[in-house]
Design an enzyme around this catalytic site. Structure first.
Site, PDB file in Angstrom:
ATOM      1  N   HIS A 224       0.838  -1.205   0.000  1.00 40.17           N
ATOM      2  CA  HIS A 224       0.000   0.000   0.000  1.00 40.17           C
ATOM      3  C   HIS A 224       0.872   1.254   0.000  1.00 40.17           C
ATOM      4  O   HIS A 224       2.098   1.177  -0.073  1.00 40.17           O
ATOM      5  CB  HIS A 224      -0.905   0.003   1.238  1.00 40.17           C
ATOM      6  CG  HIS A 224      -2.040  -0.967   1.145  1.00 40.17           C
ATOM      7  ND1 HIS A 224      -3.349  -0.579   1.034  1.00 40.17           N
ATOM      8  CD2 HIS A 224      -2.048  -2.322   1.124  1.00 40.17           C
ATOM      9  CE1 HIS A 224      -4.131  -1.645   0.967  1.00 40.17           C
ATOM     10  NE2 HIS A 224      -3.362  -2.722   1.022  1.00 40.17           N
ATOM     11  N   GLU A 316       3.235  -0.341   3.930  1.00 41.41           N
ATOM     12  CA  GLU A 316       2.956   1.023   3.479  1.00 41.41           C
ATOM     13  C   GLU A 316       4.283   1.577   2.987  1.00 41.41           C
ATOM     14  O   GLU A 316       5.250   1.650   3.738  1.00 41.41           O
ATOM     15  CB  GLU A 316       2.425   1.866   4.646  1.00 41.41           C
ATOM     16  CG  GLU A 316       1.166   1.306   5.298  1.00 41.41           C
ATOM     17  CD  GLU A 316      -0.100   1.564   4.488  1.00 41.41           C
ATOM     18  OE1 GLU A 316      -0.031   2.372   3.518  1.00 41.41           O
ATOM     19  OE2 GLU A 316      -1.141   0.961   4.795  1.00 41.41           O
TER      20      GLU A 316
HETATM   21 ZN   LIG Z   1      -4.044   1.344   1.075  1.00 39.85          ZN
END
Ligand SMILES: [Zn+2]
Length: 456
Positions: A224, A316
């Protein structure tokens, strides 16, 4: 890594009709944002360049009919070799978080090239591991975000699928059941899907659920953007007291120490994630428990852990969800080692075969580790994989109709320890009993008192 410049690629060329061109053409490597057609072309190109170690397949289609492609790397593509673990990467689940998508395409090209160059580390990885790479789980959302381009893109434009649904809030909620079972007893793994699950999830989610049920995945990461941190389960907070507010409460799994280590392997191999200060946030060691950051329900990583044998974390990877094209090379160089090291983490703990007295494979045998209330099961070929940190463990294998077998195992920091089980059939007049936390493959019983919470 030997022989990889990262900046240029030498392409052999045969321009018989153009004497001006050198025999080798130096072309810039394509660090660029790739729309759907370009993504498909890239995947086919990698497959064509490395046909013997790759296989390209689709797990289904998006709302708008785009394929959810997976590129597989293995010395025997398309075949599960017993004792060779399956790993996966999933990118671009949020359509506007695009770095993971490009990194996974870059990784695919890298694995292919380095294998062909004879890079021993990559050759060993591909020969000992079956790697599945899905660069985009949300190709429809990507096209919406890409139409706006970097910088202009609103924070949420293109995040959802074409039906406007956030795919990382779309998996069946199994946390409610596990929190109940932890308290009152019940299965601690492979929680069943709700009967009506297919009608409650989006096409992309349905395709991915079918996919992760049809391979015995052991390790996974979901890529992400919007922060820089390695986030590990659980994502959903156990704490419900502050309903209506942002509930944050560290909610560890029974494999918490292992998940922390997996997350740290990524953050420390990453160029700057481990430093902790990124995008205005601070995460010690560059890692966080998901629920302790912010609680979310129906996410993919919790689902992997609770429904399958797969241990998934969420990476992330960039402050900017849609980074500028000029930043892609720096990002690749910052993530390359981490992406490889994380895959290598699948080779730790214990693994082995579960067989009966006649050497027949026993699929769905349950492997329990004393002190860790989360079992795993053997796959279709009777092989199992149990990721563990170094230490000494009491390990038990059970299967319906067989006597359990228990051994003591010491696990070192290196390669996984091979621990095979050969189970004896129970004496017929004795009713097979199982320990309370192990419902086993047949024990898919839902606690009736708890109903799934309504979606947030
Ligand atoms: Zn995301």
């Amino acid at each position: 890594m030997s022989g990889y410049s990262g900046a240029i690629r030498i392409i052999s060329s045969f321009h018989r009709d153009s004497s001006e061109l050198p025999s080798q053409l130096v072309a810039p490597v394509t660090f660029r944002h790739r729309r759907y057609d370009d993504l498909v072309r890239t995947l086919y190109n990698v497959h064509n360049e490395c046909p013997y170690i790759t296989r390209l397949y689709s797990v289904g289609r998006s709302v708008k009919g785009r394929h959810l492609y997976v590129l597989e790397f293995s010395d025997f593509p398309g075949i599960h070799e017993p004792l060779e673990p399956e790993v996966k990467y999933v990118g671009n689940m949020h359509g506007n978080e695009v770095l993971g998508r490009e990194l996974l395409l870059q990784l695919s090209e890298f694995l292919c090239e380095e294998f062909r160059n004879g890079n021993q580390r990559i050759v060993r990885l591909v020969e000992s591991t079956r790697i599945h790479i899905m660069p985009s789980m949300n190709p429809d959302g990507y096209e919406v975000a890409a139409a706006q381009g970097p910088g202009i893109s609103g924070y949420l434009v293109g995040r959802n699928n074409a039906n406007g649904v956030d795919l990382n809030r779309n998996f069946p909620d199994l946390n409610t059941y596990i929190y109940y079972n932890e308290k009152y007893g019940g299965p601690n793994h492979h929680l069943p899907l709700p009967d009506n699950w297919k009608s409650q999830v989006e096409p992309e989610t349905r395709a991915v659920i079918h996919w992760i049920r049809s391979f015995n995945f052991v390790l996974s990461a979901n890529l992400h953007g919007g922060a820089v941190v390695a986030n590990y389960p659980y994502d959903k907070s156990l704490e419900h007291r502050f309903r209506g507010f942002r509930r944050t409460a560290n909610t560890p799994t029974p494999d918490d120490k292992l998940f922390q280590k997996l997350a740290k392997v990524y953050s420390y191999a990453h160029g700057w994630m481990h430093q902790g200060w990124n995008c205005g946030d601070y995460f010690p060691d560059g890692i966080t428990n998901g629920a302790s950051w912010y609680s979310l329900s129906k996410g993919m990583q919790d689902f992997n852990y609770l429904h399958t044998n797969c241990f998934e974390i969420t990476l992330e990877l960039s402050c900017d969800k849609f980074p500028r094209q000029e930043d892609l090379q720096r990002e690749w160089l910052g993530n390359r080692e981490a992406l490889i090291q994380f895959l290598e983490q699948v080779h730790q703990g214990i693994k082995g075969m579960v067989l009966d007295e006649n050497n027949n494979n026993l699929p769905e045998a349950v492997i329990s580790v004393s002190g860790i209330n989360h079992d795993v099961t053997s796959g279709d070929h009777g092989d199992y994989f149990r990721l563990l940190l170094p230490g000494t463990y009491i390990v038990t294998a059970t299967a319906p109709g067989f006597d359990p077998e228990t051994v003591s195992v010491t696990v070192g920091p290196g390669e996984p320890k091979l621990v095979d089980f050969q189970l004896k059939r129970s004496i017929p007049q004795v009713t097979p009993t199982r320990r309370v936390p192990n419902a086993g493959p047949g024990g898919r019983v839902l606690p009736k008192k708890v109903q799934p919470r309504a979606a947030k």
